[in-house]
Design an enzyme around this catalytic site. Structure first.
Site, PDB file in Angstrom:
ATOM      1  N   LEU A 131       0.692 -75.177 -51.834  1.00 50.80           N
ATOM      2  CA  LEU A 131       0.853 -75.040 -50.384  1.00 50.80           C
ATOM      3  C   LEU A 131      -0.437 -75.336 -49.647  1.00 50.80           C
ATOM      4  CD1 LEU A 131       2.911 -71.708 -50.278  1.00 50.80           C
ATOM      5  CD2 LEU A 131       3.788 -74.011 -49.830  1.00 50.80           C
ATOM      6  N   GLU A 133      -5.145 -75.464 -50.199  1.00 51.69           N
ATOM      7  CA  GLU A 133      -6.305 -75.352 -51.071  1.00 51.69           C
ATOM      8  C   GLU A 133      -7.537 -75.072 -50.237  1.00 51.69           C
ATOM      9  OE1 GLU A 133      -8.470 -77.898 -54.674  1.00 51.69           O
ATOM     10  OE2 GLU A 133      -6.773 -78.745 -53.554  1.00 51.69           O
ATOM     11  N   GLY A 134      -8.425 -74.228 -50.751  1.00 57.96           N
ATOM     12  CA  GLY A 134      -9.643 -73.887 -50.027  1.00 57.96           C
ATOM     13  C   GLY A 134     -10.778 -73.615 -50.994  1.00 57.96           C
ATOM     14  N   GLY A 137      -9.827 -71.185 -54.008  1.00 57.03           N
ATOM     15  CA  GLY A 137      -8.672 -71.375 -54.874  1.00 57.03           C
ATOM     16  C   GLY A 137      -7.539 -72.106 -54.203  1.00 57.03           C
ATOM     17  N   ASP A 260     -12.725 -62.463 -39.124  1.00 57.74           N
ATOM     18  CA  ASP A 260     -12.525 -63.887 -39.410  1.00 57.74           C
ATOM     19  C   ASP A 260     -11.327 -64.415 -38.625  1.00 57.74           C
ATOM     20  OD1 ASP A 260     -13.314 -66.253 -40.569  1.00 57.74           O
ATOM     21  OD2 ASP A 260     -12.167 -65.949 -42.411  1.00 57.74           O
TER      22      ASP A 260
END
Length: 456
Positions: A131, A133-134, A137, A260
């Site tokens: 779904l 990606e960063g 992970g 954040d």
């Protein structure tokens, strides 16, 4: 964490410990599912679904018993049953109200998955289930049984989002712990639900409800057939949901500072209801009369409050600044930071403030993709609220409860015929040269944003 401002410790966090292989459901809450049917990260009934079903059963038993004795039944057992049914109904109403207002659990109530279960749920973490990606992970799409949370075949059962953290990331471990200890205890309609986790050998995974409409970031800045421009009313609706989520965190007995807040962390369910995700940087607020907590600077450039960046002093209203930045992004359709724009326009807040403060210049700032379909008065109120949220002194910023009321008032304003009849370029035509310019595509690109709202 290339786009973030530093690293932090998780010393104050309660480390989730698990000796050997994790139990399949040691603290399992198999019936734990969303408050409403929604589904990037599940769908189903809420944590109190078992209580509700019990209440419904009791009610029907009472009705049946009363009728079985005839139309004028006055048996000694009927009154206690009716009283029990009434009490159950009241309890059900109280639970539903509690779900709506939100609650904080004493300890995380989460399903503990084995690695084998999540591997099965995601088809062995197949690439076509990714779904997002960063830096910390990937997030995979998985399927589990709605009642037992056991893995099921693809397309059967409840869809979930499984975040698999990189084994090499030390900071990822700290944020994993923070997710479990914060999001695992928080329940609110505008917070993404954490369903469970896995800690096995060096594998760390988190399982969330699935949010099918993705992130606000994608809808504001991505181009393509799958992302149509969102309307003014829908933007306000999303802003209200996100504001309610922050207000809940700030008004809890132990204030939680989200730290954040940004468009990529606002996820949308099927009906575009907004939910805050990613609590890896969340921190307990000040106690004992203190106005702030001091911590290493973390967050994302462009969204972090100036007093926090400069001093490391984190206030509850540091979150309000971040909300103001996102509100500005929603108003303009522009990213908070975009190095593809001319140098003086890289930072959206710095460039846009003069426009926000000038009623005549404001129309040049509003996202042209709205094509003039917004109430002028509401846009002005949104600009004024944005300026208040972006005040340099945190004490001058409104509380998130005040922000919620202000945006709800904007939502009551409707597009007037004069606004509807205006051509798409009426407010921007002569001012387009004043708007930030980007490279290919107006939304531009920015290295300051992660690729996935859920993959840290």
């Amino acid at each position: 964490m290339g786009n973030c401002l530093g690293s932090d410790e998780a010393a104050e966090l309660e480390v989730v410990k698990n000796s050997g292989q994790p139990q399949a459901a040691a603290t399992a809450a198999p019936a734990m599912a969303p408050h409403k049917s929604e589904g990037s990260m599940s769908s189903g009934s809420g944590p109190s679904s078992s209580s509700r079903s019990a209440g419904s059963s009791m009610s029907s038993i009472a009705t049946t018993t009363g009728r079985s004795g005839g139309s004028t039944s006055t048996s000694s057992g009927s009154r206690p049953l009716r009283a029990a049914a009434a009490a159950s109904y009241r309890e059900e109403e109280e639970e539903e109200e509690e779900e709506k207002e939100g609650r904080i659990l004493e300890a995380p109530n989460l399903r503990i998955f084995t690695f084998a279960e999540l591997r099965a749920a995601t088809r062995n973490f197949r690439p076509d289930t990714v779904l997002g990606e960063g830096g910390f992970g990937r997030v995979y799409k998985g399927w589990v049984d709605e009642r037992t949370m056991n893995p099921t075949r693809s397309g059967i059962g409840m869809v979930v989002a499984v975040k698999k953290l990189n084994q090499e990331s030390v900071q990822g471990l700290q944020e994993w712990q923070s997710e479990v200890n914060f999001l695992g205890r928080l329940s609110h309609p505008n917070l993404v639900r954490l369903l469970g986790y896995c800690v096995e050998d060096r594998e760390l995974l988190l399982v969330y409800e699935y949010m099918p409409k993705g992130s606000l970031e994608n809808h504001l800045f991505r181009k393509g057939g799958s992302f149509e421009p969102i309307s003014w009313n829908l933007r306000l609706r999303i802003a209200i949901g996100a504001a309610r989520g922050l207000a809940f965190l700030h008004s809890s007995e132990k204030q939680v500072i989200y730290r954040d807040f940004k468009a990529s962390n606002i996820l949308l369910d099927t009906n575009y209801n907004a939910k805050l995700s990613d609590f890896g940087l969340a921190k307990n607020g000040p106690t004992g009369g203190d106005s702030h907590v001091t911590t290493r600077v973390m967050g994302t450039y462009g969204y972090a409050a100036p007093e926090y960046v400069a001093t490391g002093h984190l206030y509850v209203k540091s979150d309000v600044y971040g909300f103001g930045v996102v509100l500005l992004e929603m108003l303009t359709g522009l990213r908070a930071l975009d190095t593809a724009r001319p140098a003086q326009q890289h930072n959206l807040v710095e460039w846009a403030k003069p426009y926000l403060a000038d009623r005549r210049k404001l129309p040049r700032l509003v996202d042209p993709r709205l094509e003039g379909q917004y109430p002028s008065k509401a846009a002005l109120q949104a600009a004024q609220l944005t300026l208040r949220c972006l005040e340099g002194d945190p004490r001058s910023r409104p509380s998130m409860a005040e922000v919620v009321l202000a945006i709800e008032a904007m939502e009551q304003l409707r597009v007037r015929p004069r606004d509807e009849a205006a051509p798409s370029g009426h407010a921007h035509g002569h001012g387009r040269s004043s708007r930030p310019r980007t490279g290919p595509g107006r939304a531009g690109s920015s290295s300051h944003h992660r690729q996935s709202p859920s993959a840290r």
